[in-house]
Write a protein that holds these residues in place. Structure first.
Motif, PDB file in Angstrom:
ATOM      1  N   ALA A  87      -5.119   4.576   3.964  1.00 62.55           N
ATOM      2  CA  ALA A  87      -5.639   3.208   3.850  1.00 62.55           C
ATOM      3  C   ALA A  87      -5.589   2.589   5.243  1.00 62.55           C
ATOM      4  CB  ALA A  87      -4.804   2.399   2.875  1.00 62.55           C
ATOM      5  N   GLU A  88      -6.680   1.959   5.632  1.00 66.14           N
ATOM      6  CA  GLU A  88      -6.762   1.331   6.945  1.00 66.14           C
ATOM      7  C   GLU A  88      -6.858  -0.175   6.807  1.00 66.14           C
ATOM      8  OE1 GLU A  88     -10.141   3.118   8.824  1.00 66.14           O
ATOM      9  OE2 GLU A  88      -9.075   4.996   9.211  1.00 66.14           O
ATOM     10  N   LEU A  89      -6.053  -0.855   7.590  1.00 63.77           N
ATOM     11  CA  LEU A  89      -6.083  -2.314   7.676  1.00 63.77           C
ATOM     12  C   LEU A  89      -6.523  -2.665   9.088  1.00 63.77           C
ATOM     13  CD1 LEU A  89      -2.588  -3.006   6.056  1.00 63.77           C
ATOM     14  CD2 LEU A  89      -4.821  -3.357   4.982  1.00 63.77           C
ATOM     15  N   ILE A 103       0.832  -1.207   0.000  1.00 60.92           N
ATOM     16  CA  ILE A 103       0.000   0.000   0.000  1.00 60.92           C
ATOM     17  C   ILE A 103       0.861   1.250   0.000  1.00 60.92           C
ATOM     18  CG2 ILE A 103      -1.577   1.363   1.452  1.00 60.92           C
ATOM     19  CD1 ILE A 103      -2.928  -1.368   2.156  1.00 60.92           C
ATOM     20  N   VAL A 162     -10.447   3.129   2.528  1.00 63.36           N
ATOM     21  CA  VAL A 162      -9.546   4.120   1.943  1.00 63.36           C
ATOM     22  C   VAL A 162     -10.261   5.460   1.981  1.00 63.36           C
ATOM     23  CG1 VAL A 162      -8.286   4.855  -0.122  1.00 63.36           C
ATOM     24  CG2 VAL A 162      -8.444   2.417   0.434  1.00 63.36           C
ATOM     25  N   ALA A 202      -7.056  -2.837   1.416  1.00 65.05           N
ATOM     26  CA  ALA A 202      -7.438  -2.143   2.645  1.00 65.05           C
ATOM     27  C   ALA A 202      -8.904  -2.366   2.974  1.00 65.05           C
ATOM     28  CB  ALA A 202      -7.167  -0.646   2.492  1.00 65.05           C
TER      29      ALA A 202
END
Length: 142
Positions: A129-131, A45, A116, A113
């Protein structure tokens, strides 16, 4: 909870807008997340978002730069790249045909992700971007 007692940790890295700095941002991300099962996705990412900043904004100009931020909490890893602006359009994931050589980066980030977010930021854009580190109840994540 007291504001200084947060369990989130945040790191930042500013890189000159040279292509070789993308590798530096990847290594930096990998080193911080060493041992996390999400480190590989996070590294990819950061690579894609940094590449987009250099290719499509003033970050890739002679005096340009991009900034990478990484926040880690027990629930989420958030990766942000802020560019120097000048793109003219808001970053968005677009469907490309099989022969296209460019234009798949943000779509790939969106696929990796859980969320986003694109925000205006000092004349440029910040793409985050979040995981999620664990499945949130009620989510249907594949």
């Amino acid at each position: 909870m007291h504001e200084y007692m947060s369990k989130a940790r945040v790191w930042g890295l500013t890189c000159p807008g040279f292509p070789e700095e993308i590798g530096r941002a990847r290594r930096w991300t990998r080193d911080i997340l060493r041992g996390s099962p999400l480190a590989g996705n996070a590294e990819l990412i950061v690579s894609e978002l940094s590449t987009n900043a250099i290719l499509h904004t003033a970050s890739g100009m002679e005096s340009g730069s991009f900034h990478v931020a990484l926040a880690v909490s027990p629930q989420v890893i958030a990766l942000s790249v802020t560019d120097d602006g000048g793109a003219g359009t808001t970053p968005k994931a677009e469907r490309q045909d099989d022969q296209a050589e460019h234009g798949r980066g943000l779509s790939m980030v969106s696929a990796l992700a859980h969320r986003v977010v694109v925000r205006n930021s000092l004349g440029g854009y910040t793409v985050t971007a979040e995981l999620f580190t664990e499945t949130i109840p009620g989510d249907q994540l594949c």
